[in-house]
Design a protein around this motif. Structure first.
Motif, PDB file in Angstrom:
ATOM      1  N   SER A  93      33.472  47.622  43.348  1.00  0.00           N
ATOM      2  CA  SER A  93      32.541  48.696  42.661  1.00  0.00           C
ATOM      3  C   SER A  93      31.274  48.014  42.312  1.00  0.00           C
ATOM      4  O   SER A  93      31.369  47.147  41.410  1.00  0.00           O
ATOM      5  CB  SER A  93      33.213  49.158  41.374  1.00  0.00           C
ATOM      6  OG  SER A  93      32.374  49.977  40.678  1.00  0.00           O
ATOM      7  N   LEU A 116      32.755  54.639  40.285  1.00  0.00           N
ATOM      8  CA  LEU A 116      32.813  53.262  40.796  1.00  0.00           C
ATOM      9  C   LEU A 116      31.162  53.131  41.540  1.00  0.00           C
ATOM     10  O   LEU A 116      30.978  51.868  41.639  1.00  0.00           O
ATOM     11  CB  LEU A 116      33.754  53.400  42.045  1.00  0.00           C
ATOM     12  CG  LEU A 116      35.117  53.497  41.593  1.00  0.00           C
ATOM     13  CD1 LEU A 116      36.104  53.967  42.565  1.00  0.00           C
ATOM     14  CD2 LEU A 116      35.877  52.194  40.837  1.00  0.00           C
ATOM     15  N   TYR A 142      38.530  45.539  44.647  1.00  0.00           N
ATOM     16  CA  TYR A 142      39.726  45.843  45.311  1.00  0.00           C
ATOM     17  C   TYR A 142      39.529  45.748  46.762  1.00  0.00           C
ATOM     18  O   TYR A 142      40.608  45.397  47.505  1.00  0.00           O
ATOM     19  CB  TYR A 142      40.368  47.299  44.921  1.00  0.00           C
ATOM     20  CG  TYR A 142      41.331  47.179  43.504  1.00  0.00           C
ATOM     21  CD1 TYR A 142      42.664  47.001  43.784  1.00  0.00           C
ATOM     22  CD2 TYR A 142      40.668  47.487  42.554  1.00  0.00           C
ATOM     23  CE1 TYR A 142      43.233  46.804  42.518  1.00  0.00           C
ATOM     24  CE2 TYR A 142      41.246  47.298  41.055  1.00  0.00           C
ATOM     25  CZ  TYR A 142      42.690  47.048  41.278  1.00  0.00           C
ATOM     26  OH  TYR A 142      43.231  46.751  40.014  1.00  0.00           O
ATOM     27  N   SER A 178      40.860  53.099  42.617  1.00  0.00           N
ATOM     28  CA  SER A 178      39.977  52.149  42.915  1.00  0.00           C
ATOM     29  C   SER A 178      39.109  52.431  44.217  1.00  0.00           C
ATOM     30  O   SER A 178      37.914  51.673  44.488  1.00  0.00           O
ATOM     31  CB  SER A 178      40.442  50.777  43.453  1.00  0.00           C
ATOM     32  OG  SER A 178      41.332  50.719  44.553  1.00  0.00           O
ATOM     33  N   ASN A 201      45.183  49.840  41.916  1.00  0.00           N
ATOM     34  CA  ASN A 201      44.802  50.917  40.838  1.00  0.00           C
ATOM     35  C   ASN A 201      44.759  52.461  41.185  1.00  0.00           C
ATOM     36  O   ASN A 201      44.808  52.906  42.414  1.00  0.00           O
ATOM     37  CB  ASN A 201      43.382  50.430  40.303  1.00  0.00           C
ATOM     38  CG  ASN A 201      43.212  50.691  38.871  1.00  0.00           C
ATOM     39  OD1 ASN A 201      44.234  51.338  37.991  1.00  0.00           O
ATOM     40  ND2 ASN A 201      41.854  50.438  38.539  1.00  0.00           N
ATOM     41  N   GLU A 219      34.602  44.738  37.249  1.00  0.00           N
ATOM     42  CA  GLU A 219      35.803  44.178  37.037  1.00  0.00           C
ATOM     43  C   GLU A 219      37.005  44.983  38.200  1.00  0.00           C
ATOM     44  O   GLU A 219      38.077  44.529  38.412  1.00  0.00           O
ATOM     45  CB  GLU A 219      36.776  44.692  35.668  1.00  0.00           C
ATOM     46  CG  GLU A 219      36.554  46.026  35.385  1.00  0.00           C
ATOM     47  CD  GLU A 219      35.366  46.843  34.991  1.00  0.00           C
ATOM     48  OE1 GLU A 219      35.858  47.940  34.591  1.00  0.00           O
ATOM     49  OE2 GLU A 219      34.458  46.344  34.964  1.00  0.00           O
ATOM     50  N   SER A 220      36.386  45.579  39.089  1.00  0.00           N
ATOM     51  CA  SER A 220      37.072  46.562  40.003  1.00  0.00           C
ATOM     52  C   SER A 220      36.607  46.069  41.468  1.00  0.00           C
ATOM     53  O   SER A 220      35.709  46.589  41.791  1.00  0.00           O
ATOM     54  CB  SER A 220      36.879  47.859  40.015  1.00  0.00           C
ATOM     55  OG  SER A 220      37.556  48.878  40.840  1.00  0.00           O
ATOM     56  N   MET A 238      39.233  38.975  40.050  1.00  0.00           N
ATOM     57  CA  MET A 238      39.490  40.319  38.992  1.00  0.00           C
ATOM     58  C   MET A 238      40.307  39.444  37.754  1.00  0.00           C
ATOM     59  O   MET A 238      40.211  39.942  36.692  1.00  0.00           O
ATOM     60  CB  MET A 238      40.269  41.514  39.528  1.00  0.00           C
ATOM     61  CG  MET A 238      39.586  42.333  40.335  1.00  0.00           C
ATOM     62  SD  MET A 238      40.190  43.949  40.636  1.00  0.00           S
ATOM     63  CE  MET A 238      41.499  43.332  41.928  1.00  0.00           C
ATOM     64  N   LYS A 249      31.383  48.864  38.226  1.00  0.00           N
ATOM     65  CA  LYS A 249      32.417  48.252  37.505  1.00  0.00           C
ATOM     66  C   LYS A 249      32.864  47.037  37.995  1.00  0.00           C
ATOM     67  O   LYS A 249      33.810  46.881  38.809  1.00  0.00           O
ATOM     68  CB  LYS A 249      33.672  49.133  37.488  1.00  0.00           C
ATOM     69  CG  LYS A 249      33.521  50.467  36.796  1.00  0.00           C
ATOM     70  CD  LYS A 249      34.751  51.591  37.140  1.00  0.00           C
ATOM     71  CE  LYS A 249      35.891  51.228  36.285  1.00  0.00           C
ATOM     72  NZ  LYS A 249      37.016  52.104  36.302  1.00  0.00           N
TER      73      LYS A 249
END
Length: 274
Positions: A103, A183, A111, A98, A95, A108-109, A35, A106
Motif C-alpha cells: 500500500s 490502501l 502484503y 490487505s 490481513n 506498514e501494509s 512489516m 499504509k
C-alpha cells in the motif's frame, strides 16, 4: 433386519476407511521483515511427506474479512487434496483487508512483498519443497483471487500456475467497497493507482505466456462481469487459460466446489512438469 443393518454399516465403514486422509495440519508463525511482525499461516503436508522428497506447493489465499484459518475451517476437503495430489498447501494470513498489495497509503501494509517473497522464502527454508517457479501455484477466493492473479502476473519468476475463484479482478467499479481506498487513496485522486492494481489492466500490460491460468466465477456473483471482461482480454491476447462459469453466487458453497476444479487443474500442470 439387524444383520442387514450391521452389514450396511460395515460396508460404509470400509468405504470410509478407503477415503481416510492423514495429511498433517500445522499452524505456523512466519516473520515479515518488511512489516516487522510475525504472521500466522496454515501449512498442510501430505501423509507421504518426507524430508528426502521435494513437493510442489499451492499457496491458497483467503478473501476480504477472512484469515489464514478460513480454508481449513470452511473447506474440509483441503486436507484431502494435500494427500490426493501429494502437495503442500499453504494458507497465509493476508490481513482482513490487505488486497495482497503493497500500500502506498499504509507503508506498514506490504502484503505483496510478504506473500511473493518473504513467505515463499520461509516455506522453502522450512519444508522440503520444489523450490522454483515450476513447483509453485497460487490461487484464492474473492480478494484472494485478485491477489493470486496479481501476484502471479507480477512475479512470474516465482509462480508458474495461477488461479482465481470469484476474484475481484477489477477493483475500479467498486471504489467505495472493502476499504480499498484506505490502501490506494481515493479513485478520484489516484486513478492511475487503481488502474495499475487491477488485474484486468495487469493482464493487458504484461506478457503472460509463461503462466498456466484457471478462473472460476458464479453466474450470480457480483464479480461475474469483471471476470468475463478478463476472460475476453485473455482471449484477445491469445493467452491460454481455463475459465469456468457455473450457477452460484459469492458463497462458500461455490468456493468449495471451485477449489476441487482448481486443485485438479493445478495437479495436472504439476504432473506435466515433474
Amino acid at each position: 433386519m439387524r444383520k442387514a443393518i450391521k452389514h450396511i454399516f460395515q460396508i460404509l465403514l470400509a468405504f470410509s476407511s478407503l477415503n481416510t486422509y492423514s495429511s498433517k495440519v500445522d499452524t505456523v508463525s512466519t516473520y515479515s521483515p518488511s512489516m516487522g511482525k510475525s504472521i500466522k499461516a496454515v501449512v498442510i503436508t501430505p501423509d507421504s511427506y518426507a524430508s528426502d522428497k521435494k513437493y510442489p506447493v499451492v499457496y491458497l489465499l483467503h478473501g476480504y474479512s477472512g484469515n489464514y484459518a478460513d480454508w481449513i475451517r470452511r473447506s474440509p476437503s483441503i486436507n484431502q487434496y494435500a494427500d490426493q495430489y501429494d502437495v503442500i498447501i499453504v494458507c497465509p494470513d493476508g490481513n482482513y483487508s490487505s488486497w495482497y498489495l503493497d500500500s502506498p497509503m499504509k507503508p506498514e501494509s506490504k502484503y505483496e512483498t510478504y506473500i511473493a517473497k518473504e513467505l515463499v522464502s520461509w516455506v522453502d527454508q522450512n519444508y522440503s519443497t520444489l523450490a522454483d517457479r515450476s513447483g509453485r501455484a497460487i490461487t484464492g477466493l474473492s480478494m484472494g483471487g485478485h491477489g493470486a492473479l496479481s501476484l502471479a502476473i507480477k512475479h512470474q519468476d516465482v509462480y508458474s500456475i495461477a488461479g482465481s475463484m470469484s476474484g475481484g479482478v477489477d477493483i475500479r467499479p467498486f471504489p467505495g467497497n472493502w476499504e480499498i481506498s484506505q490502501l490506494l487513496g481515493s479513485i478520484e485522486d489516484f486513478p492511475d493507482r487503481w488502474k495499475s492494481h487491477s488485474v484486468v489492466e495487469l493482464a493487458q500490460s504484461h506478457a503472460m505466456d509463461s503462466l498456466e491460468i484457471i478462473m472460476t466465477c458464479g453466474s450470480e456473483d457480483f464479480f461475474f462481469g469483471v471476470n468475463n471482461d478478463l476472460h475476453q482480454i485473455l482471449l484477445e491476447k491469445k493467452v491460454p487459460h481455463t475459465y469456468i462459469s457455473a450457477p452460484g453466487g459469492h458463497t462458500w458453497d461455490f468456493w468449495v466446489y471451485s477449489i476441487g476444479l482448481e486443485m485438479d487443474f493445478i495437479h495436472e500442470k504439476f504432473q506435466e512438469r515433474h
